[in-house]
Design a protein around this motif. Structure first.
Motif, PDB file in Angstrom:
ATOM      1  N   ALA A  94       0.833  -1.204   0.000  1.00 34.54           N
ATOM      2  CA  ALA A  94       0.000   0.000   0.000  1.00 34.54           C
ATOM      3  C   ALA A  94       0.865   1.251   0.000  1.00 34.54           C
ATOM      4  O   ALA A  94       1.939   1.280   0.608  1.00 34.54           O
ATOM      5  CB  ALA A  94      -0.916   0.008   1.213  1.00 34.54           C
ATOM      6  N   SER A  95       0.392   2.280  -0.702  1.00 40.96           N
ATOM      7  CA  SER A  95       1.130   3.540  -0.714  1.00 40.96           C
ATOM      8  C   SER A  95       1.087   4.224   0.655  1.00 40.96           C
ATOM      9  O   SER A  95       1.988   4.979   1.011  1.00 40.96           O
ATOM     10  CB  SER A  95       0.560   4.480  -1.781  1.00 40.96           C
ATOM     11  N   ASP A  96       0.035   3.958   1.415  1.00 41.57           N
ATOM     12  CA  ASP A  96      -0.117   4.497   2.771  1.00 41.57           C
ATOM     13  C   ASP A  96      -0.462   3.325   3.685  1.00 41.57           C
ATOM     14  O   ASP A  96      -1.619   2.939   3.805  1.00 41.57           O
ATOM     15  CB  ASP A  96      -1.213   5.559   2.813  1.00 41.57           C
ATOM     16  N   THR A  97       0.548   2.750   4.291  1.00 44.07           N
ATOM     17  CA  THR A  97       0.322   1.545   5.096  1.00 44.07           C
ATOM     18  C   THR A  97      -0.520   1.824   6.326  1.00 44.07           C
ATOM     19  O   THR A  97      -1.293   0.972   6.760  1.00 44.07           O
ATOM     20  CB  THR A  97       1.665   0.923   5.519  1.00 44.07           C
ATOM     21  N   LEU A  98      -0.407   3.030   6.907  1.00 43.07           N
ATOM     22  CA  LEU A  98      -1.209   3.355   8.082  1.00 43.07           C
ATOM     23  C   LEU A  98      -2.686   3.443   7.699  1.00 43.07           C
ATOM     24  O   LEU A  98      -3.560   2.944   8.419  1.00 43.07           O
ATOM     25  CB  LEU A  98      -0.732   4.665   8.701  1.00 43.07           C
ATOM     26  N   ALA A  99      -2.983   4.046   6.570  1.00 42.50           N
ATOM     27  CA  ALA A  99      -4.369   4.111   6.107  1.00 42.50           C
ATOM     28  C   ALA A  99      -4.905   2.718   5.835  1.00 42.50           C
ATOM     29  O   ALA A  99      -6.076   2.424   6.118  1.00 42.50           O
ATOM     30  CB  ALA A  99      -4.457   4.970   4.853  1.00 42.50           C
ATOM     31  N   CYS A 100      -4.054   1.851   5.318  1.00 39.60           N
ATOM     32  CA  CYS A 100      -4.464   0.470   5.064  1.00 39.60           C
ATOM     33  C   CYS A 100      -4.849  -0.225   6.362  1.00 39.60           C
ATOM     34  O   CYS A 100      -5.875  -0.912   6.433  1.00 39.60           O
ATOM     35  CB  CYS A 100      -3.335  -0.272   4.358  1.00 39.60           C
ATOM     36  N   LEU A 101      -4.056  -0.034   7.409  1.00 38.33           N
ATOM     37  CA  LEU A 101      -4.392  -0.624   8.709  1.00 38.33           C
ATOM     38  C   LEU A 101      -5.679  -0.025   9.255  1.00 38.33           C
ATOM     39  O   LEU A 101      -6.479  -0.726   9.890  1.00 38.33           O
ATOM     40  CB  LEU A 101      -3.248  -0.398   9.707  1.00 38.33           C
ATOM     41  N   ARG A 102      -5.893   1.252   9.026  1.00 39.16           N
ATOM     42  CA  ARG A 102      -7.112   1.892   9.520  1.00 39.16           C
ATOM     43  C   ARG A 102      -8.359   1.419   8.777  1.00 39.16           C
ATOM     44  O   ARG A 102      -9.464   1.477   9.311  1.00 39.16           O
ATOM     45  CB  ARG A 102      -6.982   3.412   9.404  1.00 39.16           C
ATOM     46  N   ASN A 103      -8.186   0.965   7.565  1.00 44.76           N
ATOM     47  CA  ASN A 103      -9.329   0.518   6.773  1.00 44.76           C
ATOM     48  C   ASN A 103      -9.792  -0.884   7.138  1.00 44.76           C
ATOM     49  O   ASN A 103     -10.869  -1.304   6.713  1.00 44.76           O
ATOM     50  CB  ASN A 103      -8.986   0.575   5.279  1.00 44.76           C
ATOM     51  N   LEU A 104      -8.987  -1.616   7.895  1.00 49.84           N
ATOM     52  CA  LEU A 104      -9.406  -2.942   8.349  1.00 49.84           C
ATOM     53  C   LEU A 104     -10.474  -2.797   9.432  1.00 49.84           C
ATOM     54  O   LEU A 104     -10.440  -1.861  10.234  1.00 49.84           O
ATOM     55  CB  LEU A 104      -8.217  -3.706   8.923  1.00 49.84           C
ATOM     56  N   THR A 105     -11.410  -3.738   9.472  1.00 50.27           N
ATOM     57  CA  THR A 105     -12.332  -3.762  10.603  1.00 50.27           C
ATOM     58  C   THR A 105     -11.583  -4.253  11.835  1.00 50.27           C
ATOM     59  O   THR A 105     -10.512  -4.860  11.733  1.00 50.27           O
ATOM     60  CB  THR A 105     -13.512  -4.702  10.321  1.00 50.27           C
ATOM     61  N   ALA A 106     -12.163  -3.978  13.003  1.00 52.12           N
ATOM     62  CA  ALA A 106     -11.535  -4.450  14.233  1.00 52.12           C
ATOM     63  C   ALA A 106     -11.413  -5.971  14.223  1.00 52.12           C
ATOM     64  O   ALA A 106     -10.404  -6.527  14.666  1.00 52.12           O
ATOM     65  CB  ALA A 106     -12.327  -3.978  15.446  1.00 52.12           C
ATOM     66  N   ALA A 107     -12.439  -6.660  13.731  1.00 46.77           N
ATOM     67  CA  ALA A 107     -12.395  -8.124  13.679  1.00 46.77           C
ATOM     68  C   ALA A 107     -11.267  -8.598  12.784  1.00 46.77           C
ATOM     69  O   ALA A 107     -10.557  -9.567  13.104  1.00 46.77           O
ATOM     70  CB  ALA A 107     -13.731  -8.665  13.191  1.00 46.77           C
ATOM     71  N   GLU A 108     -11.077  -7.925  11.640  1.00 48.18           N
ATOM     72  CA  GLU A 108      -9.987  -8.302  10.734  1.00 48.18           C
ATOM     73  C   GLU A 108      -8.628  -8.039  11.375  1.00 48.18           C
ATOM     74  O   GLU A 108      -7.704  -8.862  11.268  1.00 48.18           O
ATOM     75  CB  GLU A 108     -10.112  -7.513   9.426  1.00 48.18           C
ATOM     76  N   LEU A 109      -8.512  -6.903  12.039  1.00 49.97           N
ATOM     77  CA  LEU A 109      -7.236  -6.566  12.670  1.00 49.97           C
ATOM     78  C   LEU A 109      -6.922  -7.530  13.800  1.00 49.97           C
ATOM     79  O   LEU A 109      -5.762  -7.960  13.964  1.00 49.97           O
ATOM     80  CB  LEU A 109      -7.286  -5.128  13.174  1.00 49.97           C
ATOM     81  N   GLN A 110      -7.936  -7.913  14.570  1.00 40.04           N
ATOM     82  CA  GLN A 110      -7.702  -8.820  15.694  1.00 40.04           C
ATOM     83  C   GLN A 110      -7.181 -10.177  15.238  1.00 40.04           C
ATOM     84  O   GLN A 110      -6.453 -10.843  15.987  1.00 40.04           O
ATOM     85  CB  GLN A 110      -8.981  -9.003  16.509  1.00 40.04           C
ATOM     86  N   THR A 111      -7.544 -10.610  14.052  1.00 36.18           N
ATOM     87  CA  THR A 111      -7.084 -11.932  13.591  1.00 36.18           C
ATOM     88  C   THR A 111      -5.587 -11.968  13.336  1.00 36.18           C
ATOM     89  O   THR A 111      -4.990 -13.054  13.293  1.00 36.18           O
ATOM     90  CB  THR A 111      -7.822 -12.348  12.309  1.00 36.18           C
ATOM     91  N   ILE A 112      -4.952 -10.804  13.159  1.00 36.23           N
ATOM     92  CA  ILE A 112      -3.514 -10.788  12.866  1.00 36.23           C
ATOM     93  C   ILE A 112      -2.693 -10.202  14.007  1.00 36.23           C
ATOM     94  O   ILE A 112      -1.465 -10.119  13.915  1.00 36.23           O
ATOM     95  CB  ILE A 112      -3.218 -10.010  11.572  1.00 36.23           C
ATOM     96  N   ILE A 113      -3.374  -9.785  15.070  1.00 38.04           N
ATOM     97  CA  ILE A 113      -2.652  -9.245  16.232  1.00 38.04           C
ATOM     98  C   ILE A 113      -2.434 -10.364  17.233  1.00 38.04           C
ATOM     99  O   ILE A 113      -3.382 -10.973  17.715  1.00 38.04           O
ATOM    100  CB  ILE A 113      -3.449  -8.119  16.909  1.00 38.04           C
ATOM    101  N   HIS A 114      -1.211 -10.675  17.539  1.00 38.47           N
ATOM    102  CA  HIS A 114      -0.927 -11.683  18.558  1.00 38.47           C
ATOM    103  C   HIS A 114       0.414 -11.380  19.197  1.00 38.47           C
ATOM    104  O   HIS A 114       1.156 -10.497  18.748  1.00 38.47           O
ATOM    105  CB  HIS A 114      -0.945 -13.094  17.965  1.00 38.47           C
ATOM    106  N   HIS A 115       0.698 -12.114  20.232  1.00 36.15           N
ATOM    107  CA  HIS A 115       1.961 -11.894  20.965  1.00 36.15           C
ATOM    108  C   HIS A 115       3.091 -12.530  20.185  1.00 36.15           C
ATOM    109  O   HIS A 115       3.458 -13.688  20.407  1.00 36.15           O
ATOM    110  CB  HIS A 115       1.869 -12.491  22.370  1.00 36.15           C
ATOM    111  N   ALA A 116       3.650 -11.778  19.257  1.00 33.59           N
ATOM    112  CA  ALA A 116       4.729 -12.315  18.437  1.00 33.59           C
ATOM    113  C   ALA A 116       5.859 -11.307  18.348  1.00 33.59           C
ATOM    114  O   ALA A 116       5.632 -10.114  18.205  1.00 33.59           O
ATOM    115  CB  ALA A 116       4.227 -12.641  17.030  1.00 33.59           C
TER     116      ALA A 116
END
Length: 536
Positions: A259-281
């Motif tokens: 993405a040209s704007d990675t922060l905007a890309c993260l903001r465009n994810l739903t919370a449910a979508e973001l939660q699936t990739i957030i883990h203690h890693a």
């Protein structure tokens, strides 16, 4: 009708008492007056929903709401690292607070305020929705209690050059400050005194206390006037550049790398979508043990200008009456009970403090020998579980508290108190936990008023400890001194002292003053000496 004089004060109180319907300018909240004499307001918004473009950004003022808001349900708590989105309990829209006040209070009461910051290692809201009724009753109906949620995990603590440029850093701490500012504006409408606020917290909440004491290099904006920290925590702290790998890792897992704007890309994810990739890693850890807490406060050069050890050493902190303290076995719930070798112990410690050198690890090994303890309810416990737990507990919790108490005393702070909580629950002792991290919360709030599962003995054989702890805490909240209204028969809690190392020992069989043992003093002296080197 003629009323006897004995009834007259009650009539006056009822006439002047704060209405359960309170106007906070942007909304009107209808609280609930309980039969016992405490009124509560649940789910008050103190900031705008941090959604959309407000994700990863400083909290904004709450939005106006039409009509009366029925404040009888707690707001959903903030999304937790490593957990799926649970719409019945958690939400990204989570910036809510609760207020508890004596029903007889009025807008002129100016009651002391206890502002509690819950723990959770900055990756969860671990002490959400504690009920302030028990503390208010213990104070003789003389305090107001506020607790609240704040953003955690990447929502509160994602750090990178992109976040710094397009959002803001340490948003979870800024949420806390926003709640403190809300108290300054509105708590008088609930009967509280904005000029008498005691900021408390446990674990990550106690770490937050230290960050607010040192915020902006110790700038005092008058948001609080005393602090009470339970199990203050000094974790590894990274700069923005050192945190970049976490952001990059999240961007890659989100499919936003191109993405040209990675922060905007993260903001465009739903919370449910973001939660699936957030883990203690932690991709830099390789085969080391998984992190306990991935995200946390970042050295941003403004709110947090340096390592906590250095800020206190340089006197860059607000000078207010203070309580710091710990439990005997701070590390047992964190160290793996299966830790069976010195190598496994060292791997655990280095994964939590990755800047420990081999020489420093060797010194720690000599300071913390293997113990020979056995635990009836944990027959498969590893031989190095308690050794690892002892070292971790002192590095992260106990020694920082001892260090701060000494610094405050030497700086002439008007009251520096420290405690050692050693109330044993038979089941926890048999399980090998000993007196574990933040267990005193059950005594301070009252075991029937916490949201977790208290040790059974707090309702039976250890029930007598509850009024003792509540006496010290509510006395400190009311007078900035734990002795003024302490529970009858409990020991006078002396300050750290000119000679230092004086703390209150709380045990099942009573309270007394003790001197920190020489061997613990020596261990803490070494650990504090390397604190800046290992980025605490």
């Amino acid at each position: 009708m003629v009323f006897p004089l004995s009834v007259f004060p009650l009539l006056v109180a009822s006439v002047l008492a704060v209405s359960p319907l309170v106007n906070v300018d942007y909304a009107r909240y209808q609280g609930t007056a309980r039969p016992g004499g405490v009124t509560d307001w649940f789910g008050i918004r103190f900031a705008a929903p941090p959604l959309g473009n407000l994700r990863f950004t400083v909290p904004q003022d709450p939005l106006p709401e039409e009509g009366v808001q029925i404040a009888d349900k707690h707001g959903l708590i903030c999304l937790q690292t490593g957990a799926a989105a649970n719409v019945t309990r958690t939400s990204e829209d989570c910036l809510f607070l609760d207020v508890y006040a004596p029903s007889a209070a009025n807008t002129s009461s100016k009651l002391p305020v206890y502002f509690f910051i819950q723990g959770g290692g900055f990756n969860e809201n671990a002490n959400a929705n504690y009920n302030g009724t028990g503390l208010i009753e213990a104070s003789g109906m003389n305090i107001v209690v506020v607790n609240f949620n704040y953003r955690v995990g990447p929502y509160g603590f994602l750090a990178s050059r992109e976040v710094e440029a397009g959002g803001s850093l340490n948003n979870g701490l800024l949420d806390q400050r926003k709640a403190l500012e809300w108290v300054q504006k509105y708590i008088s409408r609930f009967g509280g005194d904005p000029n008498h606020v005691v900021m408390g917290g446990d674990s990550g909440g106690a770490a937050s206390v230290t960050y607010h004491l040192t915020a902006y290099g110790g700038r005092n904006d008058g948001l609080f006037h005393a602090v009470a920290a339970e199990s203050q925590s000094f974790a590894t702290m990274l700069t923005v550049n050192e945190s970049q790998f976490q952001y990059n890792n999240l961007v890659v897992r989100a499919g936003c790398a191109g993405a040209s704007d990675t922060l905007a890309c993260l903001r465009n994810l739903t919370a449910a979508e973001l939660q699936t990739i957030i883990h203690h890693a932690d991709p830099s850890a390789h085969d080391q043990p998984a992190l306990l807490y991935t995200y946390g406060p970042t050295i941003d050069g403004t709110f947090i200008s340096d390592y906590t050890y250095r800020l206190f050493a340089e006197g860059k902190f607000i000078r207010v009456p203070s309580i710091f303290g710990d439990d005997t076995n701070e590390g047992t719930i964190f160290a793996y009970s299966t830790t069976d070798t010195l190598g496994e112990s060292d791997a655990f410690l280095q994964s939590r403090f990755p800047y420990l050198t081999l020489q420093q690890l060797g010194k720690i090994n000599s300071l913390y020998p293997k113990t020979n303890e056995s635990f009836p309810l944990a027959p498969n416990a590893g031989k190095y579980w308690r050794q690892c737990a002892n070292a971790f507990g002192e590095i992260r919790y106990i020694c920082p508290g001892i260090y701060i108490s000494g610094v405050l005393q030497n700086a002439g702070v008007p009251g520096s108190w420290n405690y050692h909580y050693n109330v044993e629950d038979p089941t926890e002792v048999a399980e090998g936990l000993g007196v574990p991290h933040t267990v005193e919360l059950n005594a301070i709030w009252g075991p029937q008023y916490v949201s977790g599962r208290p040790p059974a003995s707090y309702f039976t054989t250890n029930a007598h400890v509850v009024p003792i702890m509540q006496g010290y805490w509510t006395s400190f909240i009311r007078s900035f001194d734990p002795n003024t209204y302490r529970y009858p028969g409990s020991a006078e809690w002396e300050t750290w002292g000119e000679q230092g190392y004086q703390r209150l020992l709380i045990q099942s069989n009573g309270t007394t003053m003790e001197t920190v043992p020489q061997d613990q003093q020596a261990r803490c002296a070494y650990l504090s000496s390397i604190g800046i080197e290992i980025k605490q």
